[in-house]
Write an enzyme that holds these catalytic residues in place. Structure first.
Site, PDB file in Angstrom:
ATOM      1  N   GLY A   8       9.011 -11.246  -2.516  1.00 43.10           N
ATOM      2  CA  GLY A   8       8.864 -10.657  -1.183  1.00 43.10           C
ATOM      3  C   GLY A   8       7.496 -10.796  -0.573  1.00 43.10           C
ATOM      4  O   GLY A   8       7.037  -9.906   0.127  1.00 43.10           O
ATOM      5  N   THR A   9       6.854 -11.912  -0.842  1.00 43.67           N
ATOM      6  CA  THR A   9       5.556 -12.151  -0.199  1.00 43.67           C
ATOM      7  C   THR A   9       5.567 -13.521   0.474  1.00 43.67           C
ATOM      8  O   THR A   9       6.144 -14.478  -0.057  1.00 43.67           O
ATOM      9  CB  THR A   9       4.365 -12.008  -1.182  1.00 43.67           C
ATOM     10  N   VAL A  47       0.836  -1.204   0.000  1.00 47.21           N
ATOM     11  CA  VAL A  47       0.000   0.000   0.000  1.00 47.21           C
ATOM     12  C   VAL A  47       0.870   1.252   0.000  1.00 47.21           C
ATOM     13  O   VAL A  47       0.381   2.360   0.160  1.00 47.21           O
ATOM     14  CB  VAL A  47      -0.946  -0.002   1.231  1.00 47.21           C
ATOM     15  N   CYS A  81     -20.092  14.794   2.934  1.00 44.65           N
ATOM     16  CA  CYS A  81     -21.211  14.219   3.710  1.00 44.65           C
ATOM     17  C   CYS A  81     -20.990  14.232   5.215  1.00 44.65           C
ATOM     18  O   CYS A  81     -21.894  13.875   5.966  1.00 44.65           O
ATOM     19  CB  CYS A  81     -21.493  12.801   3.237  1.00 44.65           C
ATOM     20  N   ALA A 130      15.221  -9.017  -2.595  1.00 47.79           N
ATOM     21  CA  ALA A 130      14.727  -8.492  -3.872  1.00 47.79           C
ATOM     22  C   ALA A 130      15.722  -7.489  -4.459  1.00 47.79           C
ATOM     23  O   ALA A 130      15.941  -7.458  -5.677  1.00 47.79           O
ATOM     24  CB  ALA A 130      13.379  -7.813  -3.654  1.00 47.79           C
ATOM     25  N   HIS A 188      -4.385  -3.975  -2.645  1.00 50.60           N
ATOM     26  CA  HIS A 188      -4.794  -3.605  -1.283  1.00 50.60           C
ATOM     27  C   HIS A 188      -4.896  -2.100  -1.087  1.00 50.60           C
ATOM     28  O   HIS A 188      -4.881  -1.618   0.037  1.00 50.60           O
ATOM     29  CB  HIS A 188      -3.823  -4.214  -0.259  1.00 50.60           C
ATOM     30  N   CYS A 234     -15.473  13.968   5.993  1.00 46.77           N
ATOM     31  CA  CYS A 234     -15.684  14.166   4.561  1.00 46.77           C
ATOM     32  C   CYS A 234     -16.311  15.542   4.321  1.00 46.77           C
ATOM     33  O   CYS A 234     -17.357  15.847   4.924  1.00 46.77           O
ATOM     34  CB  CYS A 234     -16.594  13.052   4.045  1.00 46.77           C
TER      35      CYS A 234
HETATM   36  P1  NAD Z   1       4.511 -10.579   4.751  1.00 46.70           P
HETATM   37  O1  NAD Z   1       4.975  -9.629   5.831  1.00 46.70           O
HETATM   38  O2  NAD Z   1       3.535 -11.628   5.131  1.00 46.70           O
HETATM   39  O3  NAD Z   1       5.772 -11.314   4.103  1.00 46.70           O
HETATM   40  C1  NAD Z   1       6.923 -10.636   3.720  1.00 46.70           C
HETATM   41  C2  NAD Z   1       7.821 -11.609   2.990  1.00 46.70           C
HETATM   42  O4  NAD Z   1       8.931 -10.887   2.481  1.00 46.70           O
HETATM   43  C3  NAD Z   1       8.383 -12.728   3.894  1.00 46.70           C
HETATM   44  O5  NAD Z   1       8.171 -13.976   3.254  1.00 46.70           O
HETATM   45  C4  NAD Z   1       9.872 -12.410   3.975  1.00 46.70           C
HETATM   46  O6  NAD Z   1      10.682 -13.572   4.030  1.00 46.70           O
HETATM   47  C5  NAD Z   1      10.095 -11.650   2.678  1.00 46.70           C
HETATM   48  N1  NAD Z   1      11.208 -10.698   2.688  1.00 46.70           N
HETATM   49  C6  NAD Z   1      11.707  -9.999   3.729  1.00 46.70           C
HETATM   50  N2  NAD Z   1      12.711  -9.193   3.314  1.00 46.70           N
HETATM   51  C7  NAD Z   1      12.829  -9.387   1.973  1.00 46.70           C
HETATM   52  C8  NAD Z   1      13.671  -8.827   0.976  1.00 46.70           C
HETATM   53  N3  NAD Z   1      14.597  -7.917   1.256  1.00 46.70           N
HETATM   54  N4  NAD Z   1      13.505  -9.250  -0.305  1.00 46.70           N
HETATM   55  C9  NAD Z   1      12.559 -10.182  -0.621  1.00 46.70           C
HETATM   56  N5  NAD Z   1      11.734 -10.737   0.289  1.00 46.70           N
HETATM   57  C10 NAD Z   1      11.873 -10.344   1.569  1.00 46.70           C
HETATM   58  O7  NAD Z   1       4.004  -9.662   3.574  1.00 46.70           O
HETATM   59  P2  NAD Z   1       2.906  -9.883   2.466  1.00 46.70           P
HETATM   60  O8  NAD Z   1       3.029 -11.242   1.886  1.00 46.70           O
HETATM   61  O9  NAD Z   1       3.019  -8.700   1.573  1.00 46.70           O
HETATM   62  O10 NAD Z   1       1.498  -9.813   3.241  1.00 46.70           O
HETATM   63  C11 NAD Z   1       1.227  -8.925   4.308  1.00 46.70           C
HETATM   64  C12 NAD Z   1       0.129  -7.885   4.077  1.00 46.70           C
HETATM   65  O11 NAD Z   1       0.515  -6.712   4.773  1.00 46.70           O
HETATM   66  C13 NAD Z   1      -0.082  -7.465   2.649  1.00 46.70           C
HETATM   67  O12 NAD Z   1      -1.406  -7.671   2.379  1.00 46.70           O
HETATM   68  C14 NAD Z   1       0.227  -5.955   2.580  1.00 46.70           C
HETATM   69  O13 NAD Z   1      -0.863  -5.237   2.052  1.00 46.70           O
HETATM   70  C15 NAD Z   1       0.389  -5.513   3.993  1.00 46.70           C
HETATM   71  N6  NAD Z   1       1.603  -4.663   4.253  1.00 46.70           N
HETATM   72  C16 NAD Z   1       2.082  -3.808   3.282  1.00 46.70           C
HETATM   73  C17 NAD Z   1       3.245  -3.051   3.520  1.00 46.70           C
HETATM   74  C18 NAD Z   1       3.740  -2.111   2.446  1.00 46.70           C
HETATM   75  O14 NAD Z   1       2.943  -1.565   1.695  1.00 46.70           O
HETATM   76  N7  NAD Z   1       5.062  -1.914   2.320  1.00 46.70           N
HETATM   77  C19 NAD Z   1       3.920  -3.181   4.727  1.00 46.70           C
HETATM   78  C20 NAD Z   1       3.399  -4.062   5.706  1.00 46.70           C
HETATM   79  C21 NAD Z   1       2.234  -4.803   5.441  1.00 46.70           C
END
Ligand code: NAD
Length: 243
Positions: free
Chosen positions: A186-187, A103, A149, A230, A119, A146
């Protein structure tokens, strides 16, 4: 990071590439993942408890202030080498789709075009009743109201238990089903429906590549698992493609 020769070849031949990113790609920009976000003032709160509509109804000021804190944090960060490599990749591939669960808006700030934000985006604000994006409002209350409204304003993000924007999900699913190569970056691959996208790509015959320093539930299904950050793996992948 060493890229296997046959992966570079697959990427070079790919006509359609889809990428799904999660909070790990922004970790190197200094944005904490949810788990790491429990610091200082916020260490007493569970983010999963704050990122819900129920929490916003029960404690609107608390939830608004938590998002203000995260929004300010995001505004102080810059895209990193991983984000920038995806901008290069977009230029090198005939058909490219970038889908993100983040986000933070960093892909757009890096220069990717048409990012599919599943998201939402923390830098935008919307009316909690009408759902419309609101750009100008009086910042005299937490949350502010808002101007149209009078309902409380909220961040334009998808909270736990809320539906993903249907158009974004459909575009993402279509990209997953029609790509030759799908990159999951990175997920943790735990949060559905986004976690279903690489599986859709696999089922349609795409090559699946995962970039993550740690194993995830997706690792066993990936054709290539690049174990690293990444910010290291993506620039290496792009260099291998242009070599
Ligand atoms: P997650 O926190 O569940 O997982 C993060 C993943 O990234 C882990 O598997 C970890 O091993 C990996 N990781 C850590 N450092 C890394 C790197 N340098 N390079 C590559 N991979 C790396 O995150 P998710 O799967 O995105 O799900 C969590 C939810 O939280 C999402 O829906 C998201 O919307 C939200 N969120 C977003 C942010 C943002 O916008 N930056 C931050 C926190 C949470």
């Amino acid at each position: 990071m060493n890229i296997p020769g046959d992966l570079a070849e697959t990427l070079r031949n790919a006509q359609r590439v889809a990428v799904l990113t999660g909070s790990g790609i922004s970790a190197e920009s200094g944005i904490p993942t949810f788990r790491e976000a429990q610091t200082g003032l916020w260490e007493r709160y569970d983010p999963q408890q704050l990122a819900t509509l129920e929490a916003f109804h029960q404690a609107p000021e608390l939830v608004w202030n938590w998002y203000e804190w995260r929004r300010e944090l995001v505004e102080r960060t810059e895209p990193n080498a991983g984000h920038l490599a995806l901008v290069e990749l977009e230029d090198l591939v005939p058909d490219f789709a970038l889908i993100t669960q983040n986000v933070d808006g960093l892909h757009g700030r890096a220069g990717n075009i048409g990012v599919i934000e599943l998201h939402g985006n923390i830098t935008r604000t919307k009316c909690s009743m009408e759902g419309e994006i609101v750009e100008e409002y009086e910042e005299d209350a937490s949350p502010p109201v808002c101007p149209n409204c009078g309902a409380p304003l909220r961040p334009d993000v998808v909270w736990f238990g809320e539906m993903l924007p249907p158009a974004a999900m459909e575009t993402a699913s279509n990209a997953a089903r029609t790509c030759d190569l799908f990159l999951s970056v990175g997920t943790s691959s735990l949060v559905y429906p986004a976690a279903g996208l690489p599986r859709e790509a696999l089922a349609s015959g795409a090559t699946l590549v995962e970039i993550n320093p740690d194993e995830t539930p997706l690792t066993a299904y990936a054709h290539y698992s690049l174990r690293g950050k990444a910010g290291d793996c993506l620039p290496s992948l792009v260099s291998a493609l242009s070599a």
